[in-house]
Scaffold this motif. Structure first.
Motif, PDB file in Angstrom:
ATOM      1  N   ALA A 189       0.696  -6.651  -6.370  1.00  0.00           N
ATOM      2  CA  ALA A 189      -0.336  -7.656  -6.642  1.00  0.00           C
ATOM      3  C   ALA A 189      -0.788  -8.314  -5.343  1.00  0.00           C
ATOM      4  CB  ALA A 189       0.196  -8.700  -7.619  1.00  0.00           C
ATOM      5  N   ARG A 190       0.159  -8.592  -4.462  1.00  0.00           N
ATOM      6  CA  ARG A 190      -0.190  -9.198  -3.176  1.00  0.00           C
ATOM      7  C   ARG A 190      -1.010  -8.227  -2.331  1.00  0.00           C
ATOM      8  NH1 ARG A 190       4.406 -10.935  -2.330  1.00  0.00           N
ATOM      9  NH2 ARG A 190       5.278  -9.280  -1.020  1.00  0.00           N
ATOM     10  N   TRP A 191      -0.605  -6.939  -2.340  1.00  0.00           N
ATOM     11  CA  TRP A 191      -1.388  -5.940  -1.596  1.00  0.00           C
ATOM     12  C   TRP A 191      -2.823  -5.874  -2.113  1.00  0.00           C
ATOM     13  CZ3 TRP A 191      -3.615  -1.642  -3.950  1.00  0.00           C
ATOM     14  CH2 TRP A 191      -4.342  -0.806  -3.082  1.00  0.00           C
ATOM     15  N   ALA A 192      -2.976  -5.805  -3.443  1.00  0.00           N
ATOM     16  CA  ALA A 192      -4.310  -5.686  -4.030  1.00  0.00           C
ATOM     17  C   ALA A 192      -5.155  -6.914  -3.738  1.00  0.00           C
ATOM     18  CB  ALA A 192      -4.194  -5.471  -5.540  1.00  0.00           C
ATOM     19  N   ASP A 193      -4.558  -8.084  -3.839  1.00  0.00           N
ATOM     20  CA  ASP A 193      -5.294  -9.324  -3.637  1.00  0.00           C
ATOM     21  C   ASP A 193      -5.761  -9.462  -2.188  1.00  0.00           C
ATOM     22  OD1 ASP A 193      -6.361 -11.639  -4.754  1.00  0.00           O
ATOM     23  OD2 ASP A 193      -4.660 -12.859  -4.124  1.00  0.00           O
ATOM     24  N   GLU A 194      -4.958  -8.962  -1.249  1.00  0.00           N
ATOM     25  CA  GLU A 194      -5.279  -9.109   0.170  1.00  0.00           C
ATOM     26  C   GLU A 194      -6.018  -7.911   0.751  1.00  0.00           C
ATOM     27  OE1 GLU A 194      -1.531  -9.847   2.014  1.00  0.00           O
ATOM     28  OE2 GLU A 194      -1.298 -11.861   1.120  1.00  0.00           O
ATOM     29  N   ALA A 195      -6.081  -6.790   0.016  1.00  0.00           N
ATOM     30  CA  ALA A 195      -6.674  -5.563   0.553  1.00  0.00           C
ATOM     31  C   ALA A 195      -8.143  -5.766   0.904  1.00  0.00           C
ATOM     32  CB  ALA A 195      -6.533  -4.432  -0.459  1.00  0.00           C
ATOM     33  N   GLN A 196      -8.564  -5.137   2.000  1.00  0.00           N
ATOM     34  CA  GLN A 196      -9.943  -5.197   2.455  1.00  0.00           C
ATOM     35  C   GLN A 196     -10.486  -3.776   2.621  1.00  0.00           C
ATOM     36  OE1 GLN A 196     -11.695  -8.060   2.839  1.00  0.00           O
ATOM     37  NE2 GLN A 196      -9.848  -9.105   2.059  1.00  0.00           N
ATOM     38  N   PRO A 197     -11.791  -3.586   2.443  1.00  0.00           N
ATOM     39  CA  PRO A 197     -12.369  -2.256   2.648  1.00  0.00           C
ATOM     40  C   PRO A 197     -11.951  -1.682   4.007  1.00  0.00           C
ATOM     41  CG  PRO A 197     -13.996  -3.709   1.684  1.00  0.00           C
ATOM     42  CD  PRO A 197     -12.808  -4.565   2.013  1.00  0.00           C
ATOM     43  N   GLY A 198     -11.523  -0.425   3.980  1.00  0.00           N
ATOM     44  CA  GLY A 198     -11.056   0.237   5.186  1.00  0.00           C
ATOM     45  C   GLY A 198      -9.555   0.254   5.326  1.00  0.00           C
ATOM     46  N   ASP A 199      -8.837  -0.617   4.598  1.00  0.00           N
ATOM     47  CA  ASP A 199      -7.376  -0.594   4.625  1.00  0.00           C
ATOM     48  C   ASP A 199      -6.881   0.743   4.089  1.00  0.00           C
ATOM     49  OD1 ASP A 199      -7.437  -3.147   5.559  1.00  0.00           O
ATOM     50  OD2 ASP A 199      -6.606  -4.085   3.750  1.00  0.00           O
ATOM     51  N   ARG A 200      -5.842   1.273   4.704  1.00  0.00           N
ATOM     52  CA  ARG A 200      -5.303   2.571   4.294  1.00  0.00           C
ATOM     53  C   ARG A 200      -4.071   2.372   3.417  1.00  0.00           C
ATOM     54  NH1 ARG A 200      -3.304   5.064   8.787  1.00  0.00           N
ATOM     55  NH2 ARG A 200      -3.798   7.212   8.239  1.00  0.00           N
ATOM     56  N   ILE A 201      -3.929   3.252   2.435  1.00  0.00           N
ATOM     57  CA  ILE A 201      -2.801   3.200   1.511  1.00  0.00           C
ATOM     58  C   ILE A 201      -2.365   4.624   1.182  1.00  0.00           C
ATOM     59  CG2 ILE A 201      -4.372   3.062  -0.479  1.00  0.00           C
ATOM     60  CD1 ILE A 201      -0.929   1.353  -0.294  1.00  0.00           C
ATOM     61  N   ALA A 202      -1.060   4.844   1.137  1.00  0.00           N
ATOM     62  CA  ALA A 202      -0.517   6.159   0.790  1.00  0.00           C
ATOM     63  C   ALA A 202      -0.174   6.189  -0.692  1.00  0.00           C
ATOM     64  CB  ALA A 202       0.715   6.467   1.631  1.00  0.00           C
ATOM     65  N   LEU A 203      -0.492   7.311  -1.330  1.00  0.00           N
ATOM     66  CA  LEU A 203      -0.209   7.500  -2.750  1.00  0.00           C
ATOM     67  C   LEU A 203       0.484   8.833  -2.954  1.00  0.00           C
ATOM     68  CD1 LEU A 203      -3.366   6.367  -2.413  1.00  0.00           C
ATOM     69  CD2 LEU A 203      -3.201   6.262  -4.889  1.00  0.00           C
ATOM     70  N   MET A 204       1.251   8.921  -4.053  1.00  0.00           N
ATOM     71  CA  MET A 204       1.818  10.192  -4.499  1.00  0.00           C
ATOM     72  C   MET A 204       1.546  10.327  -5.994  1.00  0.00           C
ATOM     73  SD  MET A 204       5.435  10.565  -2.423  1.00  0.00           S
ATOM     74  CE  MET A 204       6.245   9.292  -3.384  1.00  0.00           C
ATOM     75  N   GLY A 205       1.443  11.540  -6.466  1.00  0.00           N
ATOM     76  CA  GLY A 205       1.185  11.790  -7.881  1.00  0.00           C
ATOM     77  C   GLY A 205       0.111  12.858  -8.023  1.00  0.00           C
ATOM     78  N   ALA A 206      -0.468  12.984  -9.190  1.00  0.00           N
ATOM     79  CA  ALA A 206      -0.369  12.036 -10.283  1.00  0.00           C
ATOM     80  C   ALA A 206       0.519  12.596 -11.397  1.00  0.00           C
ATOM     81  CB  ALA A 206      -1.760  11.751 -10.842  1.00  0.00           C
ATOM     82  N   GLY A 207       1.099  11.668 -12.182  1.00  0.00           N
ATOM     83  CA  GLY A 207       1.844  12.047 -13.368  1.00  0.00           C
ATOM     84  C   GLY A 207       1.086  11.646 -14.616  1.00  0.00           C
ATOM     85  N   GLY A 208       1.735  11.790 -15.755  1.00  0.00           N
ATOM     86  CA  GLY A 208       1.101  11.434 -17.029  1.00  0.00           C
ATOM     87  C   GLY A 208       1.665  12.269 -18.148  1.00  0.00           C
ATOM     88  N   GLY A 209       1.556  11.767 -19.376  1.00  0.00           N
ATOM     89  CA  GLY A 209       2.125  12.513 -20.487  1.00  0.00           C
ATOM     90  C   GLY A 209       1.464  12.283 -21.824  1.00  0.00           C
ATOM     91  N   TYR A 210       0.378  11.497 -21.868  1.00  0.00           N
ATOM     92  CA  TYR A 210      -0.237  11.178 -23.164  1.00  0.00           C
ATOM     93  C   TYR A 210      -1.751  11.305 -23.090  1.00  0.00           C
ATOM     94  CZ  TYR A 210      -2.331   8.216 -26.794  1.00  0.00           C
ATOM     95  OH  TYR A 210      -3.107   7.742 -27.812  1.00  0.00           O
ATOM     96  N   THR A 211      -2.297  11.933 -24.116  1.00  0.00           N
ATOM     97  CA  THR A 211      -3.735  11.968 -24.347  1.00  0.00           C
ATOM     98  C   THR A 211      -3.946  11.953 -25.855  1.00  0.00           C
ATOM     99  OG1 THR A 211      -4.279  13.173 -22.325  1.00  0.00           O
ATOM    100  CG2 THR A 211      -5.839  13.352 -24.127  1.00  0.00           C
TER     101      THR A 211
END
Length: 286
Positions: free
Chosen positions: A126-148
């Motif tokens: 929540a703190r990251w999202a609230d403070e994030a600014q355009p151009g900030d870099r973030i690493a992600l892994m995934g994606a998962g999921g199991g329901y449709t």
């Protein structure tokens, strides 16, 4: 004196699969933010490494954010194995979020983040999202999921809280226009209500106030005609365990018709919450 000759143990053949490969990280940039309600913030991220994500077509698709402490000086992508070995205290926090929208053409995705608390009490993501600014870099892994939502289901029942709202909203948008059913969504505050696109035959009921009211609302339902009913139920862990008893033990809905798990646990950060999934306290199914 009798002597014996030590026999060497034959070497263990290597696994045919070889060593486990580290998960690929996608390093994306913050493209923009939109405040959807006082406590829900949409963050759009994207970039050339969008294709590094294993794109999931499930309605509840999720990714894991790797959020390093700004004071660490670390920049994505991260060598997680080296950090784990040498400086585990610097390992980025992992936080799991539902993908609200995928945009393959624009190579971007939207994450809806619940904001709670202030400052150090707001939580890492929540703190990251609230403070994030355009151009900030973030690493992600995934994606998962199991329901449709299944088109063959006779009806749908979706139960969740604020953390599950993005997955439920995405699921409603993926439903057949002729689908029928009921959504029970809990929020702490009425000011966080949203307009959700859904089939005309799917009723939406907001449950406002203490989270126990969600359990009361589910308990009050007539679930005797559960044949063909597909259920999605995700909320706080202790509450989800109680909901599971109502749906499975009391109503007798077959377990294979229910997608159910805890999205979070009261008083736990995600690292503790995920670790406890392997222990009795973290198990939803009895």
């Amino acid at each position: 004196m009798e002597t014996t000759t030590a026999q060497s143990t034959p070497p263990v053949p290597p696994s045919p699969r070889g060593p486990k490969k580290p998960r690929k990280q996608a390093v994306l940039e913050v493209l923009g933010k939109t405040r959807l309600s006082p406590r829900l913030l949409r963050v759009r991220i994207g970039g050339e490494q969008y294709s590094h994500l294993r794109r999931s077509t499930q309605a509840d698709a999720y990714v894991k954010l790797l959020i390093a402490d700004p004071a660490s000086g670390l920049q994505p992508p991260y060598d997680l194995d080296a950090l784990r070995e040498d400086t585990p205290e610097l390992l980025p926090a992992r936080r799991t979020y539902t993908v609200r929208h995928w945009d393959d053409e624009a190579q971007s995705l939207d994450l809806d983040v619940v904001l709670h608390g202030h400052g150090d009490d707001s939580g890492t993501a929540a703190r990251w999202a609230d403070e994030a600014q355009p151009g900030d870099r973030i690493a992600l892994m995934g994606a998962g999921g199991g329901y449709t939502p299944e088109g063959s289901a006779s009806s749908h029942l979706l139960i969740g809280d604020h953390a599950a709202l993005p997955a439920i909203a995405a699921s409603l948008e993926s439903m057949d226009p002729e689908a029928t059913g009921l959504v029970l969504l809990h929020l702490d505050e009425e000011e966080d209500l949203l307009e959700l696109t859904r089939p005309a035959g799917v009723e939406l009921r907001w449950v406002i106030g203490p989270r126990e009211r969600l359990l009361e609302a589910v308990t009050a339902l007539d679930l005797s005609a559960g044949t063909g009913l597909q259920v999605f139920c995700h909320a706080e862990r202790a509450l989800t365990k109680q909901l599971r008893r109502v749906l499975v033990a009391d109503a007798g809905i077959p377990r294979d018709q229910i997608s159910i798990s805890a999205y979070w646990a009261l008083g736990r950060i995600e690292d503790q919450f995920q670790a406890e999934k392997r222990e009795a306290i973290g198990k939803i199914d009895e």
